[in-house]
Design a protein around this motif. Structure first.
Motif, PDB file in Angstrom:
ATOM      1  N   GLU A 194       0.785  -1.195   0.111  1.00 41.31           N
ATOM      2  CA  GLU A 194      -0.078  -0.119   0.076  1.00 41.31           C
ATOM      3  C   GLU A 194       0.818   1.180   0.052  1.00 41.31           C
ATOM      4  O   GLU A 194       2.079   1.374   0.588  1.00 41.31           O
ATOM      5  CB  GLU A 194      -0.905   0.026   1.258  1.00 41.31           C
ATOM      6  N   ASN A 195       0.401   2.291  -0.763  1.00 37.79           N
ATOM      7  CA  ASN A 195       1.427   3.357  -0.957  1.00 37.79           C
ATOM      8  C   ASN A 195       0.656   4.777  -1.126  1.00 37.79           C
ATOM      9  O   ASN A 195      -0.016   4.875  -2.193  1.00 37.79           O
ATOM     10  CB  ASN A 195       2.252   3.108  -1.951  1.00 37.79           C
ATOM     11  N   ALA A 196       0.648   5.748  -0.314  1.00 38.86           N
ATOM     12  CA  ALA A 196      -0.006   6.976  -0.654  1.00 38.86           C
ATOM     13  C   ALA A 196       0.406   7.738  -1.526  1.00 38.86           C
ATOM     14  O   ALA A 196      -0.301   8.763  -2.065  1.00 38.86           O
ATOM     15  CB  ALA A 196       0.071   7.719   0.840  1.00 38.86           C
ATOM     16  N   ASP A 224      -5.182   0.873  -3.486  1.00 41.91           N
ATOM     17  CA  ASP A 224      -4.873   2.227  -3.802  1.00 41.91           C
ATOM     18  C   ASP A 224      -5.343   2.537  -5.019  1.00 41.91           C
ATOM     19  O   ASP A 224      -5.694   3.593  -5.496  1.00 41.91           O
ATOM     20  CB  ASP A 224      -3.279   2.570  -3.463  1.00 41.91           C
ATOM     21  N   ARG A 227      -8.928   3.242  -5.444  1.00 41.01           N
ATOM     22  CA  ARG A 227      -9.234   4.429  -4.919  1.00 41.01           C
ATOM     23  C   ARG A 227      -9.091   5.534  -6.119  1.00 41.01           C
ATOM     24  O   ARG A 227      -9.854   6.576  -6.224  1.00 41.01           O
ATOM     25  CB  ARG A 227      -8.684   4.654  -3.676  1.00 41.01           C
ATOM     26  N   TRP A 228      -7.825   5.298  -6.713  1.00 43.65           N
ATOM     27  CA  TRP A 228      -7.624   6.440  -7.729  1.00 43.65           C
ATOM     28  C   TRP A 228      -8.326   6.365  -9.022  1.00 43.65           C
ATOM     29  O   TRP A 228      -9.025   7.341  -9.503  1.00 43.65           O
ATOM     30  CB  TRP A 228      -6.148   6.311  -8.183  1.00 43.65           C
TER      31      TRP A 228
END
Length: 377
Positions: A194-196, A224, A227-228
């Motif tokens: 996972e990466n913001a 992720d 979500r994008w």
């Protein structure tokens, strides 16, 4: 007589630990004619890398390796000639007693995590603790002389070279995954935690005039990505386009297929240890998502590798790739450094090939382990 090896693996990070030990076990059998038992505590994770595994069996043979489920109720087992505790895992106490009871003491090694830090050279091959009269030794993989090297099959670089020069073979392989490569598009693989920072990276690719096609095998980063994209979830086969970016979800593939995926791509984002090393053998620019550790110890390991890897690059190329790696591992905005990496792509591609050849000139990890045993005798 055939040398018997026992390799013990506890699955900590889903696929990294078992990925390394499975490759090592197969190579010891295929190239060094060793008899190998691989003890694994999580066959479900192993099954993702080797779908032929039957998770219900306590013992089975796969590709010449005797795969054994590491049980809580440890059976009476004779210790092997060489015993590897992968990544400092604790051996069963009954097995340690079996090592001490052998007439000829086995070689006991702790195969440690891969690191480019300077202290590794000084510690590689040194004795560690003893159990009764059985001595354990440190064995460190690494990127420099004085370490144990990297996992690499004898014919790996030649197979990669032939594949990367065979457009038809690449097209056929990608077609089997449902991928049709768009002419002129950058092909990128993405295997990460996972990466913001992912949203900024994807946004930069979506607004770029040069199209990008990102292939995402099933894994932890899919949340992720979803979500994008603004979707509820993603499954293998999903295909989404936004601006100049195409995102495609792939099924989780076995190790040999993952190698070919890396060979097909222009840029590879990888995670952990096993895929990190395989991306280097692909000879293409890469982005490493290192496994996070307490007190940011992992960032010291990241910087140690960057110091080695970027030697010989121009100042602009070094700043571009180093900045991108730091952004990614800090979960920060990646847009500026991604644009810089794209501008320096030719130099970075040549550098990746040179780095691959340099590392390929060293003894591989399996060969180094076998040599260490022979010298120890």
């Amino acid at each position: 007589m055939t040398v018997r090896w026992d390799i013990f693996c506890t699955v900590v990070d889903n696929f990294g630990d078992i990925g390394v030990t499975w490759r090592l076990a197969r190579q010891l059998v295929a190239e060094h004619q060793c008899a190998v038992r691989l003890w694994v505590d999580d066959l479900r994770a192993f099954e993702r890398l080797c779908p032929d595994i039957d998770v219900s069996l306590r013992e089975q043979w796969q590709q010449g390796v005797q795969v054994c489920q590491w049980p809580k109720d440890w059976p009476a087992t004779e210790a092997a000639d060489v015993v590897i505790a992968a990544f400092a895992c604790q051996l069963p106490s009954a097995y340690m007693d079996a090592m001490a009871e052998r007439e000829v003491t086995p070689l006991w090694m702790n195969l440690d995590y891969l690191s480019a830090e300077d202290w590794v050279i000084g510690c590689h091959g040194l004795p560690s603790v003893k159990y009764k009269h059985v001595q354990k030794y440190f064995f460190f993989p690494g990127f420099q002389a004085g370490t144990g090297g990297l996992l690499r099959e004898a014919d790996l670089l030649e197979r990669r070279r032939q594949f990367q020069h065979d457009d038809a073979a690449q097209k056929s392989f990608l077609h089997g995954l449902g991928v049709v490569r768009e002419p002129g598009a950058r092909l990128i693989s993405l295997f990460a935690y996972e990466n913001a920072g992912l949203a900024s990276w994807f946004e930069a690719m979506a607004t770029d005039v040069c199209p990008s096609h990102v292939l995402v095998p099933e894994g932890r980063v899919l949340g992720d990505v979803a979500r994008w994209l603004g979707v509820d979830g993603l499954a293998p086969g999903a295909l989404h386009r936004r601006g100049g970016l195409t995102v495609q979800v792939l099924p989780f593939v076995r190790q040999d297929e993952y190698d070919r995926l890396l060979w097909c791509c222009d840029f590879n984002a990888v995670r952990g240890e096993d895929s990190f090393v395989r991306a280097q053998w692909a000879g293409r620019p890469l982005l490493w998502h290192i496994y996070q550790q307490e007190e940011d110890v992992h960032l010291e390991k990241l910087e140690a590798f960057l110091r080695l890897y970027t030697q010989g690059l121009s100042e602009s190329a070094e700043k571009a790739i180093s900045g991108l790696w730091r952004d990614w591992n800090a979960g920060q905005d990646m847009a500026e450094h991604w644009k810089a990496v794209c501008a320096e792509h030719l130099e970075l591609a040549e550098h990746a090939q040179a780095w691959c050849l340099e590392q390929g000139s060293r003894a591989d990890l399996a060969t180094a382990l076998v040599k260490f045993y022979r010298n120890w005798l």
